[in-house]
Design an enzyme around this catalytic site. Structure first.
Site, PDB file in Angstrom:
ATOM      1  N   GLU A  46      27.241 -19.982 -25.422  1.00 18.01           N
ATOM      2  CA  GLU A  46      27.135 -18.644 -24.828  1.00 18.01           C
ATOM      3  C   GLU A  46      26.550 -18.766 -23.438  1.00 18.01           C
ATOM      4  OE1 GLU A  46      25.805 -15.342 -27.505  1.00 18.01           O
ATOM      5  OE2 GLU A  46      24.984 -17.078 -28.544  1.00 18.01           O
ATOM      6  N   HIS A  68      30.428 -11.994 -38.606  1.00 19.86           N
ATOM      7  CA  HIS A  68      31.527 -11.421 -37.810  1.00 19.86           C
ATOM      8  C   HIS A  68      32.507 -12.494 -37.324  1.00 19.86           C
ATOM      9  CE1 HIS A  68      29.037 -12.370 -34.254  1.00 19.86           C
ATOM     10  NE2 HIS A  68      30.125 -12.271 -33.547  1.00 19.86           N
ATOM     11  N   LYS A  86      22.350 -21.057 -26.045  1.00 21.23           N
ATOM     12  CA  LYS A  86      22.333 -19.930 -25.098  1.00 21.23           C
ATOM     13  C   LYS A  86      22.236 -20.525 -23.691  1.00 21.23           C
ATOM     14  CE  LYS A  86      21.317 -16.886 -28.502  1.00 21.23           C
ATOM     15  NZ  LYS A  86      22.494 -16.542 -29.305  1.00 21.23           N
ATOM     16  N   HIS A 138      27.504 -18.681 -38.497  1.00 20.76           N
ATOM     17  CA  HIS A 138      28.807 -18.808 -37.833  1.00 20.76           C
ATOM     18  C   HIS A 138      29.341 -20.249 -37.837  1.00 20.76           C
ATOM     19  CE1 HIS A 138      27.761 -14.839 -36.781  1.00 20.76           C
ATOM     20  NE2 HIS A 138      27.099 -15.086 -35.676  1.00 20.76           N
ATOM     21  N   ARG A 166      16.656   7.444 -38.275  1.00 15.50           N
ATOM     22  CA  ARG A 166      15.397   8.140 -38.546  1.00 15.50           C
ATOM     23  C   ARG A 166      14.745   8.657 -37.271  1.00 15.50           C
ATOM     24  NH1 ARG A 166      12.539   2.437 -40.224  1.00 15.50           N
ATOM     25  NH2 ARG A 166      13.597   1.480 -38.510  1.00 15.50           N
ATOM     26  N   LYS A 220      23.969  -9.585 -41.049  1.00 16.44           N
ATOM     27  CA  LYS A 220      23.093 -10.731 -40.936  1.00 16.44           C
ATOM     28  C   LYS A 220      21.934 -10.379 -40.002  1.00 16.44           C
ATOM     29  CE  LYS A 220      23.590 -14.049 -37.761  1.00 16.44           C
ATOM     30  NZ  LYS A 220      23.422 -13.791 -36.335  1.00 16.44           N
TER      31      LYS A 220
HETATM   32  C1  BG6 Z   1      25.284 -13.069 -33.299  1.00 15.05           C
HETATM   33  C2  BG6 Z   1      23.996 -13.690 -32.842  1.00 15.05           C
HETATM   34  O1  BG6 Z   1      25.444 -13.219 -34.686  1.00 15.05           O
HETATM   35  O2  BG6 Z   1      26.376 -13.696 -32.635  1.00 15.05           O
HETATM   36  C3  BG6 Z   1      23.846 -13.582 -31.330  1.00 15.05           C
HETATM   37  O3  BG6 Z   1      22.896 -13.044 -33.464  1.00 15.05           O
HETATM   38  C4  BG6 Z   1      25.071 -14.128 -30.639  1.00 15.05           C
HETATM   39  O4  BG6 Z   1      22.677 -14.258 -30.883  1.00 15.05           O
HETATM   40  C5  BG6 Z   1      26.352 -13.554 -31.226  1.00 15.05           C
HETATM   41  O5  BG6 Z   1      24.963 -13.800 -29.263  1.00 15.05           O
HETATM   42  C6  BG6 Z   1      27.578 -14.261 -30.670  1.00 15.05           C
HETATM   43  O6  BG6 Z   1      28.744 -13.588 -31.091  1.00 15.05           O
HETATM   44  P1  BG6 Z   1      30.094 -13.691 -30.252  1.00 15.05           P
HETATM   45  O7  BG6 Z   1      31.091 -12.956 -31.076  1.00 15.05           O
HETATM   46  O8  BG6 Z   1      29.821 -13.027 -28.934  1.00 15.05           O
HETATM   47  O9  BG6 Z   1      30.391 -15.132 -30.094  1.00 15.05           O
END
Ligand code: BG6
Length: 488
Positions: free
Chosen positions: A212, A174, A336, A236, A49, A144
């Protein structure tokens, strides 16, 4: 040539100028094109948009595509891919804009509508698609987070369900598209070796770590409302837990697999008020070091407010109440600003029932199956052998039987999760997508935890950026006489 055939479609990407689309979705579609997995007639509509001309927006998409695909970009594929793209200005809530969209879509091929937008507009997009005659036969893909608790996720799902049946609704997690996650199914159900051991008779406990190294990366606004439990555990980590814990499905059909996953979610024991202090740890990072450089704490990140008690780390012990898993804790940990990016599952097998080796070696005696999702995707089974040498007697050592995907299949590039997921939507295979009842069962379990936290009013425990989380996350597992694998 690929052995898979994919029907042509019109792929309409809502939120085409957003971070997810630019960083993940366009590059994934480009890779599919390069692998010969987009039909020649497939077209891509970039919908957003933002003001500006079609030319400007397409130029921006191209620039980002080149930067995200990087050096491996192939000019011939890029030109073919870019030629599929059209930009359409759509205000997602304005029904009139969908009339113009309908003209671009035409009626010859199937429409796939991908919502890379906030979930709050999913309902409006669905309604407007239906009003414009674009709902019939269309598949919708939902990103999500779908809601922030059971109630809000139901609202979103119900709004979508008014126009699209479950068998044309694809909810993304994912992690389900990651190569090693896929391999979990092969490992478990194509090898009788493991399946016969896969229960409380042989397994002592399971660890799932998704760490992460990055912090909040400019997403403070979103993240602070969510927190690590909603952002990572609800989806996840619980999905990984389901794939480890589920019973063998009758076949590989989407519903057989999802039926088994739902059973696991429903069997998760709620965390009691006492369990909140002994079984769960919430943490928030403070300033520290990441890759050797000083980094700010969560409350000092860009656009932060200094009062937030949102967690950036969660460790917990989950118990599954069924015959297979009674007495086998699942330790989940995610955060994190950890020392490194690491996603792995460790299955700890029980000690042999009768122990005959030297007592001081006893600690290391147990087989472990390590499933590494990222980085260095692979599977390794730690087994006990004897140290070599005349002078070693019956000294034991633990060594790996290893299957490293990136070394073993060196020629093959490991595809990004989104490539697989987009391909499966085009093929109409819902295997790797989350069903409504799964999302709801996961929210139900997380809601009771969130409610418990709210009631207790306890602030998250601080941990230094670059560490493995608060000390209490170590106590959480040592209390049960165990430790995090490799601790790591
Ligand atoms: C996402 C989260 O679904 O997954 C993020 O919203 C996160 O906060 C990410 O960083 C991690 O994905 P991956 O594939 O890098 O482990």
């Amino acid at each position: 040539m690929p052995s898979i055939t994919v029907e042509p479609c019109t792929f309409a990407l809502f939120g085409a100028l957003g971070d997810l689309a630019l960083r993940k979705l366009f590059p994934a579609l480009y890779q599919l094109d390069g692998a010969g997995l987009l039909h020649d007639d497939t077209r891509i509509l970039a919908l957003a948009r933002e003001a500006g001309t079609e030319q400007q927006h397409l130029a921006h998409i191209e620039k980002e595509l080149r930067s995200y695909v990087g050096k491996e970009l192939d000019e011939t594929i890029a030109q073919r891919f870019l030629a599929r793209l059209t930009y359409v200005h759509v205000d997602f809530k304005n029904a009139d804009d969908y009339v113009a969209l309908a003209e671009k879509v035409g009626s010859e091929q199937r429409l796939i509508a991908y919502f890379a937008t906030p979930a709050a507009v999913y309902g409006a997009i669905c309604e407007n698609l239906a009003k414009a005659g674009l709902a019939e036969n269309t598949r919708v893909v939902l990103e999500k987070p779908i809601g922030s608790d059971l109630e809000s996720s139901r609202k979103v799902n119900d709004a979508v369900a008014q126009f699209f049946p479950e068998n044309r609704t694809y909810r993304i997690d994912h992690y389900l598209g990651k190569e090693t996650v896929q391999n979990l199914i092969a490992l478990r159900f194509a090898n009788s070796l493991f399946e016969t051991q896969w229960n409380q008779n042989y397994i002592s406990h399971v660890e799932i770590t998704v760490a992460e190294q990055v912090g909040i990366e400019g997403r403070w606004g979103y993240f602070d409302k969510a927190g690590q439990l909603r952002d990572m555990i609800q989806n996840h980590l619980l999905q990984l837990l389901c794939l480890i814990a589920m019973d063998p499905p009758a076949d590989l059909s989407a519903d057989s697999i999802r039926d088994e996953k739902v059973k696991v979610l429903k069997a998760l024991a709620p965390i009691s008020p006492e369990g909140l202090t002994t079984q769960v740890v919430r943490g928030q990072y403070i300033a520290g070091y990441s890759a050797g450089k000083p980094v700010p704490g969560y409350l000092e990140e860009e656009n932060s407010n200094t009062q937030s008690d949102t967690e950036t780390f969660v460790a917990l012990r989950a118990d599954i109440r069924n015959w297979r898993w009674a007495g086998v804790p699942f330790y989940l940990r995610t955060g994190k600003r950890m020392p490194q990016k690491l996603s792995q599952i460790v299955i700890h097998f029980k000690e042999p029932s009768h122990y005959i080796f030297a007592p001081e070696q006893r600690l290391q005696i147990s087989n472990k199956l390590i499933i590494r999702l990222q980085p260095d995707e692979g599977i390794s089974l730690r087994v006990m052998t004897k140290e070599q040498g005349l002078d070693k007697g019956m000294q034991l050592r633990s060594g790996p039987l290893q299957l490293n995907f990136s070394d073993t299949y060196r020629s093959a590039r490991i595809p990004d999760a989104y490539e697989r997921l987009l391909l499966e939507v085009m093929r109409g295979n819902q295997n790797l997508f989350v069903r409504k009842d799964e999302i709801e069962a996961a929210w139900k379990w997380c809601d009771q935890l969130i409610a418990g936290w709210k009631k207790s009013g306890d602030a998250p425990k601080p941990y230094a950026a670059g560490s493995w989380g608060p000390m209490s996350s170590i106590a959480l597992i040592t209390r049960d006489g165990r430790s995090w694998y490799g601790d790591i």
